[in-house]
Every structure is written in C-alpha cells, then in structure tokens.
Enzyme design. Structure first.
Site, PDB file in Angstrom:
ATOM      1  N   VAL A   1      12.323  -9.083 -19.530  1.00 22.26           N
ATOM      2  CA  VAL A   1      12.503  -8.064 -20.575  1.00 22.26           C
ATOM      3  C   VAL A   1      13.928  -8.119 -21.111  1.00 22.26           C
ATOM      4  O   VAL A   1      14.827  -8.666 -20.471  1.00 22.26           O
ATOM      5  CB  VAL A   1      12.206  -6.637 -20.064  1.00 22.26           C
TER       6      VAL A   1
ATOM      7  N   ILE B   1      -4.129  -7.519  -1.093  1.00 25.82           N
ATOM      8  CA  ILE B   1      -3.358  -8.758  -1.261  1.00 25.82           C
ATOM      9  C   ILE B   1      -3.818  -9.825  -0.283  1.00 25.82           C
ATOM     10  O   ILE B   1      -4.038 -10.977  -0.656  1.00 25.82           O
ATOM     11  CB  ILE B   1      -1.842  -8.489  -1.051  1.00 25.82           C
TER      12      ILE B   1
ATOM     13  N   ASN C   1       2.342  -0.264   5.304  1.00 25.75           N
ATOM     14  CA  ASN C   1       2.725  -0.640   3.939  1.00 25.75           C
ATOM     15  C   ASN C   1       3.641  -1.850   4.014  1.00 25.75           C
ATOM     16  O   ASN C   1       4.693  -1.782   4.660  1.00 25.75           O
ATOM     17  CB  ASN C   1       3.454   0.534   3.266  1.00 25.75           C
ATOM     18  N   GLY C   2       3.251  -2.966   3.393  1.00 19.21           N
ATOM     19  CA  GLY C   2       4.131  -4.123   3.374  1.00 19.21           C
ATOM     20  C   GLY C   2       3.404  -5.414   3.664  1.00 19.21           C
ATOM     21  O   GLY C   2       2.180  -5.519   3.516  1.00 19.21           O
TER      22      GLY C   2
ATOM     23  N   ARG D   1      -4.807   1.490  -0.733  1.00 23.18           N
ATOM     24  CA  ARG D   1      -4.701   0.047  -0.603  1.00 23.18           C
ATOM     25  C   ARG D   1      -4.550  -0.683  -1.931  1.00 23.18           C
ATOM     26  O   ARG D   1      -5.273  -0.417  -2.888  1.00 23.18           O
ATOM     27  CB  ARG D   1      -5.923  -0.521   0.114  1.00 23.18           C
ATOM     28  N   LEU D   2      -3.582  -1.602  -1.955  1.00 28.40           N
ATOM     29  CA  LEU D   2      -3.480  -2.634  -2.982  1.00 28.40           C
ATOM     30  C   LEU D   2      -3.833  -3.936  -2.284  1.00 28.40           C
ATOM     31  O   LEU D   2      -3.078  -4.415  -1.434  1.00 28.40           O
ATOM     32  CB  LEU D   2      -2.067  -2.690  -3.568  1.00 28.40           C
TER      33      LEU D   2
ATOM     34  N   ASP E   1      -2.741  -9.106   8.297  1.00 28.78           N
ATOM     35  CA  ASP E   1      -1.483  -8.918   9.026  1.00 28.78           C
ATOM     36  C   ASP E   1      -1.433  -7.537   9.672  1.00 28.78           C
ATOM     37  O   ASP E   1      -0.717  -7.329  10.644  1.00 28.78           O
ATOM     38  CB  ASP E   1      -0.269  -9.153   8.124  1.00 28.78           C
TER      39      ASP E   1
ATOM     40  N   CYS F   1       0.827  -1.186   0.000  1.00 26.61           N
ATOM     41  CA  CYS F   1       0.000   0.000   0.000  1.00 26.61           C
ATOM     42  C   CYS F   1       0.873   1.251   0.000  1.00 26.61           C
ATOM     43  O   CYS F   1       2.097   1.186  -0.064  1.00 26.61           O
ATOM     44  CB  CYS F   1      -0.895   0.013   1.238  1.00 26.61           C
TER      45      CYS F   1
END
Length: 615
Positions: A280, A50, A72-73, A47-48, A97, A2
């Site tokens: 890549v 997960i 974040n983490g 927020r992302l 978490d 996040c």
C-alpha cells in the site's frame, strides 16, 4: 490462527457469557467455533483454518478428556515434537499442531513452552489437578490478556472479550495514560482498563485455588562473538533465514507476503517464493512505495496487489482501528497495515511479514547515536549536564543541535526508552488535568538496562526495543490489524533459532560505514537487488504532519481537543496551544498531537458510545 477466551468457575449463564465473549472476537476466527463448559471452566474458541483443515477444531482434548486446550498461533516445530511424543508412547488422533501441545503438556507439564518454536498463546485446563495453565510466545507475537474477577480467572486474545464478563466494570487506568503519553503505546502490565493485564512474552500463567502465578520461562540474552569471520557470519544469516522462512511456510492454505520498498519484507518475499505480494501507499509521491514493490515483484516473478490510500479513507477508519487495537496506539502506520492486510485477505489466508529484523539485526537509524555522540561524550559528565541544561533553557524547541546537546548530556540509560519518545515528564504533567502515580519512563526501562549493563550502548538499545517497542507497538498493530481481516500474519525474523544467531553478532557488523543491519543486508543482497538491500530505512511514511496543517483536519482535531472527553483528562488550553503551534509551522508537533488524539478516539469508542461494532 484463532481467537481464544474463557473463564474458570461457573456462572448461571455460562454458555451465554462465553458465546458473547467469542462473538466479540469472531474476526479472529470466522471459519468455525467451539466451546467447553463444565462446573469448573468455560473455554471458547474461534477458528481460522490453516493446518489440518478437517480435524483441527478446538477445544481439543487428550485421550481421556482430562486435558483441554484452546490455542492461538502456530507451532513451527510441531512435526518434530509429534514424532518425539509418539516415540514416548503418546497416541494422536489428528495432524494438528494443537494436539502436539495437548500431549506436550502431558509429557513436559509447565515446561511445555520451552519446547515450542512458534508464535502462540494458549490456555489449558487440567481437570485432574484443577488448574489452568497458559503461556505466551517468546517474543510476544500473539497477545494474551487476563483478569481475576470475583475469584475467577478470565482470559482472552483481546480485551474486548473480557469486557463481556459480568462483574467487570470498565474504568480507565490513568497511570497507563500518563506513561502512554511518553511511549505512544500501552507500556504497563496493567492495560488501559483497570484490572485487566497483559501476560508478558516468554511468560506462563498458572491459576490454582484462586491465585495467579506468573513465571518467565525464557529470557533473551546476548553472546556476542567479536572474532567471527564476516563472510562466515553472512553465510550463517542467509542459511538461517532461508530455514526460518521455509518453517513459516508450513500451511494447508496459500501463503502470500507483505512487501514494502525495504530490505526486510523484500528479503522474505524473495526467499519464500510467494506467488502473491501485497503493498500500500499514500497519494503523495514521497509517501508511496508501490512502484518499488511492483518493480521487485516483477524481478522475482510474483504478482503484486497494491492499494493507494486516500486521505479520506485514512481518516475514516481511525475509530475502527482503535476499536480493534483494544488499547490506544498512536502509531500512524496502523492505517497502512489495516489496508495492506485488508488487501491481502482478499486473496490469501496467511502472509509473511518482516517485523523483528530491526531489533534483532540493528536496523533503526537511532542505533547510530552512540557513535555520533562519542566525541561529545568525551567531555566530563558534569560539564555535559550543564551544557544540556543550558541548551534546554536557552535554545527554543526545534532549533538544530538542541536535541543533540540535551541527549548527549545523558547516559543511554536516561536518554533512550525505545524508538518512540513523545512527551517528556514535564510536558505530560503540564497537559494532564490530574496527577497520577506514573513513574518517570527511565524507571520503567532501568531493570532491563541492569541486565545488559556489560554490553555496548547500541546493543543495550536493541535490548530495550525488544522488550518495549517491539511488543507494545510493532507486534500489537501487526496482530490486531491482520486479525481484524481474519488474516494470519507470520514473522520469520521473530524466531528463536534466528535469535540464537542474531544475539552473537557484534555491533561492528550491525552498523558499518553508516549503514544499519549491515550483515543482514549483505545476506539479503544474495537474493535481491543491491539498491533494495542497501536502501535506507524509512519506516512507513505517513503524511500526518501535512494533514494537521490543513483546515479540515486541524478543525477536526481541535474539536476533539476542546470537547467533553478531553476536559476530563487534559488541560485543553495546553492542547490547543500545541495544535496551533503546529498549524502555524512553528514546530512539528504532529506526533504529540497524534498521541492525544488517538487516546481521545479510543476513549470515545470504548467509554462514550453505548454500542460499537464493526463486525
């Protein structure tokens, strides 16, 4: 994964300010947003999703709402911690978490970080004690920036959030610039923005009564076991890496893996059994790893997604990269990370990556240097210093052997500052227009050398890289480029349990028979082809040297080197002289040119253009 930001105190428009701060880091968390605003604090969160997709939103609170956190983490031992906290009487509302950190703070106070295994940056507001407490993870995987402005603590996952806080006036830190010219990354605690600081890895921050207190809660050390049996060691490495990879796979969404042609990512991709890998390369044969990655992917039964980067694409994204980096970074491989993360983000939300293996297991080719210098360094120190001065004075730059004679004349404490050393003190003074109070680079590394003075030179070099190069370059670009694409990047090598084993490995098993990371390679060989496990480290090759000799890019850089921004900071005649020498093939100045050029590009993005947004 996040983005967090916030400030203590109250402003007339706290909500508007906090919203602007959050909007600047929307890329870190596009799924949802949350705010906590009182008379004493304003905490923001992007927020992302997960873990615990339905209930993991932040800010998050304890039972009586007296403790609030933005985080974040990922905490990889959160399930174990949760069980221990429940046994102590804590009541949980969800399975995230984040809530483990809330109750962990209630139970352990400011010792909370010592109990965590993972990558993290968090900030807690304790309403009963009226204090703000935060911390950054052991190795610096997640960033944390802060400033004190008008008596209030302002913090964020990225500097660009803090720039939105009223009362902060942007000013370039010229001392950071001078050190950057040598290191190629921002190396000081104070960032390129005067008054904005980085919280160092394994440190906590406490803000109370208008004062900041910074403390180190953990410090890496070495406990080398010279008597360990090699085969036993390899068994332990393989078992620990398998355990770490599985811990890093904990997720409620699919996890993929980045994949180059080297051992580190190949080992992780194979052990993780990720269904998708991402690679890549550049449209030049010697700068293209795609075929290696595709071959391995076929052998291990995963689907590989690749992207061939054109030179036009490479050059076009440079301003955007410097924007997301927050501070100038002259690592040309940033662009490769940008595109591989972009490719991965089209398919997954989480990827594994191989950062940290070189620092922990002795992977850089320069770690052989103490061995190659052994014969030369048997000469008296005074004689070597004389030879070094003569070589510097009499031999033209670029002549074979010159660097060997000069570097071998010095002890490791004076010659090695990390994996990158661009401009010498003399050179940077020559190109800078104005003097700064910047220190000689070895004075910055000396306190760290003092802590490992009893160890061999190669291990000392590892320790320096862990405290400088890894944090300032490798992990900075890893976080900023992945989060630019709303992608969580996890690094199983950078785990405190992995380090507990790595710190015991003797140098004879890190470097053997001219091979780096020897013990790790032997562990990886149990899972990947021998040719891949033993492949020499290349880094991520980028054809910058060739491009800067082409008229198109030479002229582009020359325009920047003679422009108004360059005239503010540099003696532009010296810059052009350096550029022309490279163009004519007299010297390979590409890395030095890139250091200056990336700074000028960063300066243009943050100080010249009035409005910049890539969202």
């Amino acid at each position: 994964m996040c983005g967090i930001c916030g400030f203590t105190g109250k402003l007339p428009d706290s909500k508007d300010v906090l919203t602007r701060m959050m909007d600047r880091i929307k890329h870190r968390g596009p799924d949802s947003a949350g705010q906590y605003i009182t008379e004493k604090a304003a905490w923001g969160f992007r927020r992302l999703s997960i873990i615990d997709l339905d209930h993991g939103s932040q800010p998050m609170f304890n039972e009586d709402n007296s403790i609030v956190i933005v985080f974040n983490g990922e905490i990889y031992n959160y399930q174990t911690l949760r069980e221990a906290l429940i046994a102590k009487g804590h009541v949980f509302r969800n399975n995230s978490d984040t809530e483990v950190l809330v109750h962990g703070y209630e139970e352990y106070g400011t010792d909370l970080p010592k109990h965590c295994r993972g990558m993290f940056a968090f900030m807690i507001y304790d309403t009963k004690k009226d204090i703000a407490f935060g911390a950054r993870d052991y190795f610096g995987v997640k960033p944390f920036y802060y400033s004190v402005i008008d008596g209030n603590l302002v913090f964020g996952s990225e500097i660009k959030s803090i720039l939105e806080y009223p009362g902060y006036e942007k000013q370039v830190n010229t001392e950071a610039l001078e050190e950057y010219l040598t290191f190629q990354y921002s190396v000081l605690p104070e960032t390129f923005f005067k008054g904005i600081f980085k919280l160092a890895p394994a440190h906590s921050i406490l803000f109370k009564d208008g004062k900041v207190t910074i403390e180190r809660y953990w410090e890496p050390d070495f406990d080398i076991d010279e008597n360990v049996d090699f085969d036993t060691l390899v068994d332990k490495i393989d078992a620990q890496m398998n355990e770490s990879v599985q811990a890093h796979m904990i997720s409620d969404v699919e996890v993929g893996s980045l994949l180059s042609s080297g051992i580190d990512s190949s080992y992780i991709a194979t052990v993780s059994k990720a269904d998708k890998t991402f690679t890549v390369g550049f449209d030049y044969d010697k700068f293209n790893e795609i075929s290696y990655a595709k071959d391995l992917s076929e052998k291990i039964g995963t689907k590989n997604f690749s992207k061939l980067i054109s030179e036009e694409e490479y050059w076009s994204v440079l301003p955007e990269i410097q924007y997301y980096m927050d501070e100038p970074l002259a690592d040309a491989s940033c662009v490769a990370l940008y595109f591989v993360d972009k490719t991965a983000a089209e398919h997954v939300k989480v990827v594994l990556s191989g950062e940290g293996a070189d620092e922990f297991f002795g992977g850089y080719n320069i770690y052989h240097e103490p061995i190659s210098l052994q014969g030369y360094q048997k000469l008296p120190a005074g004689l070597r210093r004389l030879i070094g001065r003569l070589a510097e004075t009499l031999l033209p730059e670029g002549v074979r052997g010159r660097s060997f004679l000069m570097r071998g004349a010095l002890p490791v404490e004076k010659r090695f500052i990390g994996n990158a050393k661009r401009f010498s003190v003399k050179e940077r003074k020559r190109i800078l227009k104005n003097a700064t109070p910047a220190k000689a680079p070895w004075k910055l590394t000396r306190p760290y050398y003092d802590k490992v003075r009893h160890l061999d030179d190669t291990t000392k070099m590892q320790y320096i890289d862990m405290n400088f190069w890894l944090i300032g370059d490798i992990l900075l670009k890893g976080d900023k480029m992945s989060m630019r694409h709303s992608l969580e990047c996890r690094v199983p090598f950078l785990d405190k349990e992995v380090y507990a084993l790595a710190k015991t490995i003797p140098t004879k098993y890190k470097l053997a028979g001219g091979t780096t990371k020897y013990a790790l390679r032997k562990a990886a060989e149990r899972h990947i082809p021998e040719a891949t496990a033993m492949k020499k480290k290349l880094g991520f090759p980028v054809p910058i040297t060739l491009w800067l000799r082409e008229d198109k890019y030479y002229n582009q850089v020359r325009e920047a080197f003679t422009g108004p921004s360059a005239q503010l900071f540099f003696n532009t005649g010296e810059l052009v002289k350096m550029l022309d020498a490279h163009k004519k093939g007299k010297l390979d100045n590409s890395k030095k040119i890139w250091v200056v050029y990336m700074f000028l590009m960063w300066y243009d993005v943050y100080f010249v253009r009035e409005e910049v947004s890539y969202e």
